[in-house]
Design a protein around this motif. Structure first.
Motif, PDB file in Angstrom:
ATOM      1  N   ILE A 266       5.197   7.163  42.005  1.00 27.84           N
ATOM      2  CA  ILE A 266       4.427   6.769  40.949  1.00 27.84           C
ATOM      3  C   ILE A 266       4.677   7.878  39.739  1.00 27.84           C
ATOM      4  N   TYR A 267       5.146   9.111  40.288  1.00 31.37           N
ATOM      5  CA  TYR A 267       5.344  10.396  39.348  1.00 31.37           C
ATOM      6  C   TYR A 267       6.731  10.858  39.583  1.00 31.37           C
ATOM      7  N   SER A 268       7.705  10.659  38.476  1.00 37.06           N
ATOM      8  CA  SER A 268       8.796  11.235  38.955  1.00 37.06           C
ATOM      9  C   SER A 268       8.895  12.698  38.825  1.00 37.06           C
ATOM     10  N   SER A 269       7.876  13.409  38.204  1.00 39.89           N
ATOM     11  CA  SER A 269       7.908  14.672  38.209  1.00 39.89           C
ATOM     12  C   SER A 269       7.454  15.528  39.669  1.00 39.89           C
ATOM     13  N   THR A 270       7.221  14.583  40.551  1.00 37.71           N
ATOM     14  CA  THR A 270       7.035  15.017  41.992  1.00 37.71           C
ATOM     15  C   THR A 270       8.423  14.828  42.770  1.00 37.71           C
ATOM     16  N   VAL A 271       9.345  14.331  42.146  1.00 38.31           N
ATOM     17  CA  VAL A 271      10.514  14.435  42.746  1.00 38.31           C
ATOM     18  C   VAL A 271      11.529  15.738  42.419  1.00 38.31           C
ATOM     19  N   ILE A 272      11.639  16.451  43.586  1.00 34.73           N
ATOM     20  CA  ILE A 272      12.221  17.691  43.150  1.00 34.73           C
ATOM     21  C   ILE A 272      13.499  18.103  44.177  1.00 34.73           C
ATOM     22  N   TYR A 273      14.689  18.541  43.908  1.00 31.85           N
ATOM     23  CA  TYR A 273      15.644  18.716  44.544  1.00 31.85           C
ATOM     24  C   TYR A 273      15.964  20.000  44.608  1.00 31.85           C
ATOM     25  N   GLY A 274      15.550  20.507  45.917  1.00 34.01           N
ATOM     26  CA  GLY A 274      15.858  22.129  46.247  1.00 34.01           C
ATOM     27  C   GLY A 274      15.294  22.585  47.318  1.00 34.01           C
ATOM     28  N   PHE A 275      14.589  23.561  47.571  1.00 29.69           N
ATOM     29  CA  PHE A 275      14.132  24.179  48.807  1.00 29.69           C
ATOM     30  C   PHE A 275      12.854  24.391  48.849  1.00 29.69           C
ATOM     31  N   TYR A 276      12.017  24.428  50.304  1.00 34.10           N
ATOM     32  CA  TYR A 276      10.613  24.684  50.209  1.00 34.10           C
ATOM     33  C   TYR A 276      10.727  26.283  50.115  1.00 34.10           C
ATOM     34  N   LYS A 277       9.741  26.784  49.542  1.00 36.31           N
ATOM     35  CA  LYS A 277       9.374  28.193  49.475  1.00 36.31           C
ATOM     36  C   LYS A 277       8.503  28.548  50.593  1.00 36.31           C
ATOM     37  N   ASP A 278       7.557  27.701  50.879  1.00 35.64           N
ATOM     38  CA  ASP A 278       6.664  28.210  51.867  1.00 35.64           C
ATOM     39  C   ASP A 278       6.166  26.639  52.369  1.00 35.64           C
ATOM     40  N   PHE A 279       5.975  26.816  53.803  1.00 40.95           N
ATOM     41  CA  PHE A 279       5.116  25.585  54.261  1.00 40.95           C
ATOM     42  C   PHE A 279       4.400  26.066  55.492  1.00 40.95           C
ATOM     43  N   SER A 280       3.332  25.477  55.801  1.00 46.78           N
ATOM     44  CA  SER A 280       2.344  25.519  56.813  1.00 46.78           C
ATOM     45  C   SER A 280       1.707  24.436  57.295  1.00 46.78           C
ATOM     46  N   ILE A 281       1.340  24.302  58.715  1.00 44.99           N
ATOM     47  CA  ILE A 281       0.806  23.055  59.152  1.00 44.99           C
ATOM     48  C   ILE A 281      -0.399  23.575  59.719  1.00 44.99           C
ATOM     49  N   THR A 282      -1.540  22.852  59.444  1.00 50.41           N
ATOM     50  CA  THR A 282      -2.778  23.178  60.066  1.00 50.41           C
ATOM     51  C   THR A 282      -3.061  22.032  60.889  1.00 50.41           C
ATOM     52  N   ILE A 283      -3.495  22.312  62.209  1.00 47.87           N
ATOM     53  CA  ILE A 283      -3.747  21.207  63.389  1.00 47.87           C
ATOM     54  C   ILE A 283      -5.182  21.070  63.181  1.00 47.87           C
ATOM     55  N   ALA A 284      -5.541  20.262  62.210  1.00 48.28           N
ATOM     56  CA  ALA A 284      -6.889  19.879  61.798  1.00 48.28           C
ATOM     57  C   ALA A 284      -7.847  18.991  62.709  1.00 48.28           C
ATOM     58  N   TYR A 285      -7.095  18.092  62.902  1.00 51.66           N
ATOM     59  CA  TYR A 285      -8.042  16.668  63.658  1.00 51.66           C
ATOM     60  C   TYR A 285      -7.242  16.477  64.906  1.00 51.66           C
ATOM     61  N   PRO A 286      -7.779  15.526  65.663  1.00 55.24           N
ATOM     62  CA  PRO A 286      -7.189  15.041  66.919  1.00 55.24           C
ATOM     63  C   PRO A 286      -6.008  14.219  66.419  1.00 55.24           C
ATOM     64  N   THR A 287      -5.772  13.304  65.442  1.00 55.51           N
ATOM     65  CA  THR A 287      -5.080  12.662  65.131  1.00 55.51           C
ATOM     66  C   THR A 287      -4.226  12.881  63.982  1.00 55.51           C
ATOM     67  N   GLU A 288      -4.766  13.804  63.355  1.00 58.15           N
ATOM     68  CA  GLU A 288      -4.021  14.177  61.902  1.00 58.15           C
ATOM     69  C   GLU A 288      -4.032  15.478  61.768  1.00 58.15           C
ATOM     70  N   SER A 289      -2.822  15.964  61.365  1.00 54.69           N
ATOM     71  CA  SER A 289      -2.944  17.453  60.822  1.00 54.69           C
ATOM     72  C   SER A 289      -2.577  17.357  59.412  1.00 54.69           C
ATOM     73  N   ILE A 290      -2.667  18.684  58.956  1.00 52.46           N
ATOM     74  CA  ILE A 290      -2.307  19.016  57.148  1.00 52.46           C
ATOM     75  C   ILE A 290      -1.323  20.023  57.173  1.00 52.46           C
ATOM     76  N   CYS A 291      -0.373  19.373  56.322  1.00 53.91           N
ATOM     77  CA  CYS A 291       0.742  20.391  55.963  1.00 53.91           C
ATOM     78  C   CYS A 291       0.813  20.650  54.449  1.00 53.91           C
ATOM     79  N   THR A 292       0.927  21.768  54.053  1.00 51.39           N
ATOM     80  CA  THR A 292       1.160  22.252  52.791  1.00 51.39           C
ATOM     81  C   THR A 292       2.409  22.586  52.486  1.00 51.39           C
ATOM     82  N   LEU A 293       3.138  22.221  51.439  1.00 53.02           N
ATOM     83  CA  LEU A 293       4.473  22.431  51.078  1.00 53.02           C
ATOM     84  C   LEU A 293       4.550  22.969  49.647  1.00 53.02           C
ATOM     85  N   GLU A 294       5.370  24.136  49.523  1.00 56.98           N
ATOM     86  CA  GLU A 294       5.420  24.539  48.202  1.00 56.98           C
ATOM     87  C   GLU A 294       6.933  24.578  48.009  1.00 56.98           C
TER      88      GLU A 294
END
Length: 299
Positions: A266-294
């Motif tokens: 929907i938003y071309s501003s969310t298309v980025i060609y590069g590297f992740y600076k940081d990421f973390s994965i929180t195992i929050a729920y039995p069926t789903e987890s939460i990932c944060t990507l910078e």
């Protein structure tokens, strides 16, 4: 959120390109070069431009003489495939490229574009033409009423990501970027195989890091030296619990490799060609987890 894992373009994979590789004269060991003279060096998977750092420069190999030569960057043709979005390959009227990747391909990203339209043709050795689409780069972003429709200047998309190519192995792909009567420019052309890693949540932050220099004197007047910039974003994703270990390993494997991150189509501003600076994965729920990507984009 989707990743496009890139195919590395080599001399063998580039079947044809209408951008002439004649930026500067070819380097010659017997020629004496002056300060600031530029040459091109072309070899097996080598397509570079160098600038002489000294007068009376003769008999020095640019690739092995850093005190005599400064590496400027790739030739105009190979700016399509370098690790920079800002550096644009340019050509009058059109850029017509034919590639033959060795792996499976189903996605194409064209970034930092200046053109009217893009046509993509995929051909398989057995099935023939399996994909042929033309995309207009006219943008309707910001057109929210009839006044804007009729009177606002026509904008064009600077980024185009195509996800719907059939996943053939080792196809031949022709990309034609056109703007008759004008100079066409492409900052990056990335072919690859996509991977959906999770659902992008609301709350995405997008922005840029500007490397321009802005100096203000004692009277408040500014002197501006415009330089490159890169895009950046922070995403929060919902990830299937069964995919956590694979995602962790996948991101680790691309810690030093630029890839295309697409938060949403929907938003071309969310298309980025590069590297992740940081990421973390929180195992929050039995069926789903939460990932944060910078993500930090290439300049």
């Amino acid at each position: 959120m989707m990743l496009i894992r890139p195919f590395v373009v080599t001399d063998t994979a580039l079947l044809s390109c209408n951008i002439p590789e004649t930026d500067y004269t070819a380097f010659n060991l017997a020629t004496t070069y002056g300060l600031g003279d530029r040459v091109r060096v072309i070899g097996a998977n080598v397509h570079r431009v160098y600038e002489s750092l000294q007068a009376g420069n003769v008999g020095h190999d640019p690739a092995a003489s850093p005190t005599w030569w400064l590496e400027v960057g790739p030739t105009n043709r190979w700016k399509l495939f370098d690790s920079s979005v800002t550096s644009q390959a340019t050509n009058p009227d059109s850029i017509d490229v034919t590639l033959h990747p060795t792996g499976r391909i189903d996605s194409l990203a064209l970034l930092n574009l200046a053109a009217q339209s893009v046509r993509v043709i995929m051909t398989d050795a057995v099935d023939g033409v399996v994909y042929d689409k033309t995309f207009s780069l006219v943008s309707d972003s910001g057109v929210h009423d009839w006044y804007a429709y009729f009177y606002e200047p026509i904008d064009r998309r600077s980024d185009l990501v195509i996800y719907d190519m059939p996943p053939y192995h080792a196809p031949t792909i022709q990309v034609i970027v056109s703007d008759p009567g004008f100079t066409v420019a492409v900052g990056a052309m990335v072919l690859g195989f996509k991977k959906i890693i999770g659902g992008t949540q609301y709350g995405v932050r997008v922005g840029i890091q500007d490397y321009s220099v802005k100096k203000r004197d004692d009277f408040g007047n500014y002197t501006v030296l415009e330089r490159a910039f890169n895009k950046n974003a922070t995403f929060t994703l919902f990830v299937d619990a069964n995919f956590v270990d694979q995602l962790h390993a996948l991101l680790a494997s691309y810690r030093a490799t630029p890839i295309v991150y697409a938060g949403t189509d929907i938003y071309s501003s969310t298309v980025i060609y590069g590297f992740y600076k940081d990421f973390s994965i929180t195992i929050a729920y039995p069926t789903e987890s939460i990932c944060t990507l910078e993500i930090e984009g290439l300049t």
